[in-house]
Scaffold this active site. Structure first.
Site, PDB file in Angstrom:
ATOM      1  N   ARG A 159       2.554  -0.841  41.750  1.00 50.11           N
ATOM      2  CA  ARG A 159       2.226  -0.118  40.720  1.00 50.11           C
ATOM      3  C   ARG A 159       1.704  -0.825  39.486  1.00 50.11           C
ATOM      4  O   ARG A 159       2.183  -1.907  39.507  1.00 50.11           O
ATOM      5  CB  ARG A 159       3.545   0.936  40.169  1.00 50.11           C
ATOM      6  CG  ARG A 159       3.621   2.217  41.155  1.00 50.11           C
ATOM      7  CD  ARG A 159       2.692   3.176  41.120  1.00 50.11           C
ATOM      8  NE  ARG A 159       3.076   4.264  41.838  1.00 50.11           N
ATOM      9  CZ  ARG A 159       2.931   4.683  42.787  1.00 50.11           C
ATOM     10  NH1 ARG A 159       2.220   3.798  43.523  1.00 50.11           N
ATOM     11  NH2 ARG A 159       3.402   5.812  43.609  1.00 50.11           N
ATOM     12  N   ARG A 164       2.208  -5.641  20.068  1.00 45.72           N
ATOM     13  CA  ARG A 164       1.775  -6.088  18.788  1.00 45.72           C
ATOM     14  C   ARG A 164       2.520  -5.344  17.668  1.00 45.72           C
ATOM     15  O   ARG A 164       2.758  -5.685  16.451  1.00 45.72           O
ATOM     16  CB  ARG A 164       0.205  -5.863  18.438  1.00 45.72           C
ATOM     17  CG  ARG A 164      -0.610  -6.680  19.220  1.00 45.72           C
ATOM     18  CD  ARG A 164      -1.641  -7.178  18.114  1.00 45.72           C
ATOM     19  NE  ARG A 164      -2.148  -6.132  17.592  1.00 45.72           N
ATOM     20  CZ  ARG A 164      -3.782  -5.940  17.639  1.00 45.72           C
ATOM     21  NH1 ARG A 164      -4.460  -6.668  18.648  1.00 45.72           N
ATOM     22  NH2 ARG A 164      -4.589  -5.227  17.146  1.00 45.72           N
ATOM     23  N   GLU A 180      -7.885 -17.305  14.985  1.00 49.15           N
ATOM     24  CA  GLU A 180      -8.765 -18.116  15.240  1.00 49.15           C
ATOM     25  C   GLU A 180     -10.136 -17.554  14.462  1.00 49.15           C
ATOM     26  O   GLU A 180     -10.585 -18.480  14.034  1.00 49.15           O
ATOM     27  CB  GLU A 180      -9.302 -18.308  16.886  1.00 49.15           C
ATOM     28  CG  GLU A 180      -9.248 -17.118  17.498  1.00 49.15           C
ATOM     29  CD  GLU A 180     -10.187 -17.296  18.749  1.00 49.15           C
ATOM     30  OE1 GLU A 180      -9.886 -16.250  19.640  1.00 49.15           O
ATOM     31  OE2 GLU A 180     -10.863 -18.020  18.836  1.00 49.15           O
ATOM     32  N   GLY A 228      -6.028  -9.264  14.446  1.00 48.51           N
ATOM     33  CA  GLY A 228      -5.006  -8.379  15.081  1.00 48.51           C
ATOM     34  C   GLY A 228      -3.871  -8.383  14.356  1.00 48.51           C
ATOM     35  O   GLY A 228      -3.664  -9.615  13.844  1.00 48.51           O
ATOM     36  N   ASP A 248      -0.819 -14.045  20.313  1.00 51.48           N
ATOM     37  CA  ASP A 248      -1.238 -15.099  21.429  1.00 51.48           C
ATOM     38  C   ASP A 248      -0.552 -16.290  21.375  1.00 51.48           C
ATOM     39  O   ASP A 248      -0.581 -17.107  22.479  1.00 51.48           O
ATOM     40  CB  ASP A 248      -2.510 -14.868  21.443  1.00 51.48           C
ATOM     41  CG  ASP A 248      -3.043 -13.840  21.771  1.00 51.48           C
ATOM     42  OD1 ASP A 248      -2.451 -12.702  22.254  1.00 51.48           O
ATOM     43  OD2 ASP A 248      -4.272 -13.332  21.705  1.00 51.48           O
ATOM     44  N   ARG A 308       8.919  -1.348  45.369  1.00 50.89           N
ATOM     45  CA  ARG A 308       7.556  -1.525  44.815  1.00 50.89           C
ATOM     46  C   ARG A 308       7.079  -3.049  44.362  1.00 50.89           C
ATOM     47  O   ARG A 308       8.241  -3.499  43.740  1.00 50.89           O
ATOM     48  CB  ARG A 308       7.135  -0.477  44.027  1.00 50.89           C
ATOM     49  CG  ARG A 308       7.019   0.947  44.437  1.00 50.89           C
ATOM     50  CD  ARG A 308       6.861   1.674  43.207  1.00 50.89           C
ATOM     51  NE  ARG A 308       6.410   3.065  43.651  1.00 50.89           N
ATOM     52  CZ  ARG A 308       6.576   4.181  42.991  1.00 50.89           C
ATOM     53  NH1 ARG A 308       7.106   4.152  41.836  1.00 50.89           N
ATOM     54  NH2 ARG A 308       6.189   5.316  43.480  1.00 50.89           N
ATOM     55  N   GLY A 360      -3.359 -11.501  25.899  1.00 52.69           N
ATOM     56  CA  GLY A 360      -3.564 -13.107  26.140  1.00 52.69           C
ATOM     57  C   GLY A 360      -4.995 -13.239  26.708  1.00 52.69           C
ATOM     58  O   GLY A 360      -5.262 -13.159  27.897  1.00 52.69           O
ATOM     59  N   ARG A 361      -6.039 -13.655  25.942  1.00 54.19           N
ATOM     60  CA  ARG A 361      -7.346 -13.457  26.209  1.00 54.19           C
ATOM     61  C   ARG A 361      -7.699 -14.802  26.789  1.00 54.19           C
ATOM     62  O   ARG A 361      -8.151 -14.911  28.030  1.00 54.19           O
ATOM     63  CB  ARG A 361      -8.105 -13.403  24.827  1.00 54.19           C
ATOM     64  CG  ARG A 361      -9.467 -13.418  24.850  1.00 54.19           C
ATOM     65  CD  ARG A 361     -10.198 -12.980  23.421  1.00 54.19           C
ATOM     66  NE  ARG A 361      -9.918 -11.681  23.016  1.00 54.19           N
ATOM     67  CZ  ARG A 361     -10.711 -10.809  23.553  1.00 54.19           C
ATOM     68  NH1 ARG A 361     -11.992 -11.124  24.228  1.00 54.19           N
ATOM     69  NH2 ARG A 361     -10.821  -9.553  23.238  1.00 54.19           N
TER      70      ARG A 361
HETATM   71  O1  F6P Z   1      -5.523 -11.404  19.042  1.00 54.74           O
HETATM   72  C1  F6P Z   1      -4.449 -10.607  19.571  1.00 54.74           C
HETATM   73  C2  F6P Z   1      -5.002  -9.886  20.800  1.00 54.74           C
HETATM   74  O2  F6P Z   1      -3.561  -9.293  20.808  1.00 54.74           O
HETATM   75  C3  F6P Z   1      -5.500 -10.229  21.993  1.00 54.74           C
HETATM   76  O3  F6P Z   1      -4.634 -10.518  22.951  1.00 54.74           O
HETATM   77  C4  F6P Z   1      -6.273  -9.245  22.650  1.00 54.74           C
HETATM   78  O4  F6P Z   1      -7.450  -9.105  23.255  1.00 54.74           O
HETATM   79  C5  F6P Z   1      -7.011  -8.646  21.118  1.00 54.74           C
HETATM   80  O5  F6P Z   1      -5.774  -8.975  20.187  1.00 54.74           O
HETATM   81  C6  F6P Z   1      -6.929  -7.069  21.164  1.00 54.74           C
HETATM   82  O6  F6P Z   1      -6.995  -6.617  19.812  1.00 54.74           O
HETATM   83  P1  F6P Z   1      -7.882  -5.532  19.401  1.00 54.74           P
HETATM   84  O7  F6P Z   1      -8.239  -4.337  20.366  1.00 54.74           O
HETATM   85  O8  F6P Z   1      -7.026  -4.950  18.029  1.00 54.74           O
HETATM   86  O9  F6P Z   1      -9.203  -6.051  18.876  1.00 54.74           O
END
Ligand code: F6P
Length: 343
Positions: free
Chosen positions: A267, A276, A103, A11, A128, A163, A171-172
């Site tokens: 909401r 990004r 990573e 990304g 991230d 609301r 953030g995966r």
């Molecule tokens: O690695 C960064 C990140 O922003 C993650 O938080 C997110 O899950 C992922 O990229 C999504 O990226 P893409 O849709 O470009 O694969």
């Protein structure tokens, strides 16, 4: 003099262009030739490259994204691709390779280095901020400032309409963006992948706040957060070349639960790729620049299999292998500070 390739993978994030500029400028000063590889590992498989020069890196310091392009290509995935990488490294006569990534990209870099396929130096990037062995990755500071600004804006509309506003951020596996953007933006609850969501606790915090006279709340949730007995919420079942599933949707689910359980109108705003994009902050421009210069210094010193890193305020080198072993997640101590302001 060495011929040095540079690629950006995974990304994109703000700060990549400052790295590319620094690698070229320092590399040129030190007598190296710098070859730009397009679209991450894909460019090495397809031999899609161009020679960097002053005009290519001019005027890019303040620009988000990457002039090299990027992809989530994994050369270890498809039969024959690794051989193409080996052949092209030879054909391009690359003495060294600078891989800028998170990573996945650095995981590949570490493997190529360990298998003796290329002389590699890694540079850590990701919004991230979840890479080990470095205090910060560039891109993160810009992302949290963008998210913070969005949270500021959402405050006024949440307050006017009385609301609950759920803000879903990226953030995966690590909740750094949610934690720091949420803290800076004064979120009333922050939910992250490291600690499962307890709906009873969330609702009692919101009610407590309401009973204090507040008629609105901001809840920040990381895309990878999960309910106590649940799994991550995904958009589709398809996996990418590194085995990742596309996340997204936890915000909607959470909002529904909150509204049902509390009766407060709720909401959702999903910040998504806004986080990004855009111009890197001063911090990310400087960090990217320092990383780029250090990466070339390591190439000149023939110190390969390393990753440049930030330790305190010093730029250091760490073993690439160590950096990709496990992700850096949010520790209890930090999360406890955020929790002081919940509810
Ligand atoms: O690695 C960064 C990140 O922003 C993650 O938080 C997110 O899950 C992922 O990229 C999504 O990226 P893409 O849709 O470009 O694969």
């Amino acid at each position: 003099m060495a011929r040095v390739g540079i690629l950006t993978g995974g990304g994109d994030c703000p700060g990549l262009n400052p790295v590319i500029r620094a690698v070229f400028r320092k590399g040129f000063q030190d007598g190296h030739e710098i070859i730009g590889i397009r679209n991450g590992w894909k460019g090495l498989i397809e031999k899609d490259t161009f020679k960097l020069d002053f005009s290519a890196v001019s005027g890019i310091l303040h620009k988000g994204g990457t002039i090299l392009g990027t992809s989530r290509t994994n050369p270890y995935k498809k039969e024959g691709d690794l051989q193409k990488v080996k052949d092209n490294l030879k054909a391009l006569k690359l003495d060294a390779l600078i891989a800028v990534g998170g990573e996945d990209t650095l995981g590949v870099a570490s493997k190529l280095s360990k298998e003796g396929i290329a002389n590699i130096v890694g540079v850590p990037k990701t919004i991230d901020n979840d890479l080990s062995c470095t205090d910060y990755t560039f891109g993160f500071d810009t992302a949290i400032n963008t998210a913070m600004e969005c949270i500021d804006r959402l405050h006024s509309t949440a307050e006017s309409h009385h609301r609950i506003m759920v803000v879903e951020v990226m953030g995966r596996h690590a909740g750094w963006i949610a934690l720091e953007a949420g803290m800076a933006g004064g979120a009333d609850i922050i939910l992250i992948p490291e600690y499962p969501i307890d709906m009873e606790e969330v609702c009692s915090l919101l009610k407590k706040r309401h009973n204090r006279g507040k008629t609105f709340s901001i809840v920040v949730v990381a895309e990878g957060a999960k309910f106590k007995e649940g799994t991550m919420v995904t958009q589709e079942e398809k996996l990418d070349a590194f085995g990742h599933i596309r996340l997204g949707g936890i915000g909607e689910k959470l909002a529904k639960e909150i509204e049902e359980r509390t009766g407060y109108e709720t909401r959702v705003s999903v910040l998504g790729y806004i986080q990004r994009g855009g111009s890197p902050t001063a911090f990310d421009r400087i960090l990217g620049t320092r990383f780029g210069v250090k990466a070339i210094e390591l190439v000149s010193a023939k110190k390969f299999g390393k990753m440049v890193a930030l330790s305190g305020n010093k730029i250091v080198e760490v073993p690439l292998e160590e950096a990709v072993k496990e992700l850096k997640t949010v520790d209890q101590e930090f999360y406890q500070i955020a929790k002081v302001f919940f509810g």
